[in-house]
Design a protein around this motif. Structure first.
Motif, mmCIF file in Angstrom:
data_model
loop_
_atom_site.group_PDB
_atom_site.id
_atom_site.type_symbol
_atom_site.label_atom_id
_atom_site.label_comp_id
_atom_site.label_asym_id
_atom_site.label_seq_id
_atom_site.Cartn_x
_atom_site.Cartn_y
_atom_site.Cartn_z
ATOM 1 N N LYS A 274 35.170 -83.241 24.696
ATOM 2 C CA LYS A 274 34.193 -84.139 25.276
ATOM 3 C C LYS A 274 32.895 -83.390 25.618
ATOM 4 O O LYS A 274 32.894 -82.174 25.749
ATOM 5 C CB LYS A 274 34.758 -84.808 26.526
ATOM 6 C CG LYS A 274 35.953 -85.715 26.232
ATOM 7 C CD LYS A 274 35.572 -86.831 25.282
ATOM 8 C CE LYS A 274 36.727 -87.780 25.032
ATOM 9 N NZ LYS A 274 36.343 -88.884 24.108
ATOM 10 N N MET A 275 31.818 -84.142 25.792
ATOM 11 C CA MET A 275 30.510 -83.555 26.068
ATOM 12 C C MET A 275 30.561 -82.594 27.253
ATOM 13 O O MET A 275 30.015 -81.490 27.208
ATOM 14 C CB MET A 275 29.495 -84.672 26.333
ATOM 15 C CG MET A 275 28.079 -84.199 26.570
ATOM 16 S SD MET A 275 26.938 -85.578 26.863
ATOM 17 C CE MET A 275 27.311 -85.947 28.582
ATOM 18 N N GLY A 276 31.238 -83.017 28.310
ATOM 19 C CA GLY A 276 31.345 -82.180 29.500
ATOM 20 C C GLY A 276 32.016 -80.850 29.247
ATOM 21 O O GLY A 276 31.647 -79.827 29.835
ATOM 22 N N SER A 277 32.995 -80.851 28.341
ATOM 23 C CA SER A 277 33.714 -79.591 28.057
ATOM 24 C C SER A 277 32.827 -78.623 27.300
ATOM 25 O O SER A 277 32.854 -77.407 27.554
ATOM 26 C CB SER A 277 35.009 -79.871 27.283
ATOM 27 O OG SER A 277 34.741 -80.258 25.944
ATOM 28 N N PHE A 278 32.004 -79.132 26.365
ATOM 29 C CA PHE A 278 31.085 -78.255 25.636
ATOM 30 C C PHE A 278 30.049 -77.645 26.583
ATOM 31 O O PHE A 278 29.747 -76.460 26.509
ATOM 32 C CB PHE A 278 30.378 -79.031 24.516
ATOM 33 C CG PHE A 278 31.284 -79.411 23.371
ATOM 34 C CD1 PHE A 278 31.795 -78.431 22.518
ATOM 35 C CD2 PHE A 278 31.633 -80.729 23.144
ATOM 36 C CE1 PHE A 278 32.632 -78.777 21.462
ATOM 37 C CE2 PHE A 278 32.472 -81.090 22.099
ATOM 38 C CZ PHE A 278 32.976 -80.110 21.259
ATOM 39 N N LEU A 279 29.506 -78.484 27.472
ATOM 40 C CA LEU A 279 28.505 -77.997 28.430
ATOM 41 C C LEU A 279 29.124 -76.969 29.370
ATOM 42 O O LEU A 279 28.507 -75.957 29.690
ATOM 43 C CB LEU A 279 27.921 -79.164 29.216
ATOM 44 C CG LEU A 279 27.048 -80.127 28.407
ATOM 45 C CD1 LEU A 279 26.650 -81.331 29.253
ATOM 46 C CD2 LEU A 279 25.802 -79.435 27.867
#
Length: 282
Positions: A274-279
């Protein structure tokens, strides 16, 4: 399928950790939001989630949180799960008062953002900027609407680069064909890659460097949209592309930048992929 009523023990645990919100009104005193300071800590990116894109109460509370984070914690970018080019147009309204609120509503694109509560956030940001030396920006990081990004690159090329204009006309002709076979799609991706590499190698003496960086970013967004919509071999997920676009924001917004990200819970979660994990990883 696993939805169920919470147990008594779970309710007791929630009761111990909740932070009561006294009011949803933007003009309310900030005392009940002070616990945000500890939650935010020294984070440079803070995400405000939502389980519904259109709920009034969520966005009323977000406006209170945004006001607190801008005025008390030094945040200066509000980034919405919204197409990038259109959000940049809204930013001109927010920062310099260019345009009208009617155009802003059109540029919000997704109908779920075309609400009074979102307009209230934008109008507060505009009002804040009129009375503050440090401006807050309105940005978008979604990549689903690639054609508006391509159009922005075409407009830039018409003024600055005849060679680039010719390449974009060829690409536009290929893209406009009503029936495209696999070979045509491969050719579209190849031409887009070539234009992207060409832009990366160029320097324009007459163009504002910051604006040119944004044009290169727009071309990259077109490629993201192209790869995603046509499931090319190089395609990444929408979540990873959106994370890349927030990462670009960080890189191109100066030292010490602090960003408020507003998106669906399923994007901001730190769950794998998910986006949060990449960030979080970056």
């Amino acid at each position: 399928p696993d939805f169920r009523h919470p147990t008594k023990k779970e309710i007791e645990a929630l009761d111990k950790s909740i932070v009561p919100i006294k009011s949803l009104e933007p003009s309310s005193p900030i005392k009940d939001l002070i616990p945000l300071k500890k939650i935010i800590g020294n984070s440079s990116i803070v995400a405000l989630g939502e389980n519904s894109h259109g709920s009034s109460s969520i966005y009323k509370l977000k406006l209170r949180m945004i006001k607190y984070m801008v005025e008390n914690e030094g945040f200066s970018i509000f980034a919405l799960e919204s197409p990038t080019v259109e959000a940049d147009k809204i930013n001109e309204y927010v920062v310099s008062g260019k345009g009208t609120i009617e155009q802003v509503i059109k540029d919000l694109v997704y109908p779920s953002w075309q609400t009074q509560e979102m307009i209230d956030i934008i109008q507060w940001m505009k009002s804040f900027n009129q009375n503050s030396k440090k401006k807050i920006e309105f940005r978008g990081f979604d990549m689903q609407n690639g054609l508006s990004a391509l159009k922005a690159v075409q407009d830039f090329a018409k003024i600055n680069d005849s060679i680039l204009t010719e390449s974009l006309l060829e690409l536009d002709k290929l893209y406009s064909e009503p029936a495209k076979d696999d070979q045509t799609w491969k050719l579209i991706v190849q031409r887009s890659d070539e234009i992207n590499l060409y832009l990366a190698s160029k320097r324009y003496s007459g163009a504002d460097p910051e604006y040119f960086e944004r044009i290169k970013h727009y071309m990259n967004i077109f490629l993201q949209s192209l790869s995603s919509n046509n499931r090319s071999e190089k395609a990444k997920t929408r979540d990873e592309y959106m994370a890349q676009n927030i990462k670009w924001m960080v890189k191109n917004s100066g030292e010490g930048i602090k960003i408020i990200v507003s998106a669906d819970n399923t994007h901001i979660t730190k769950a794998s992929g998910k986006m949060g994990s990449f960030l979080k990883d970056w």
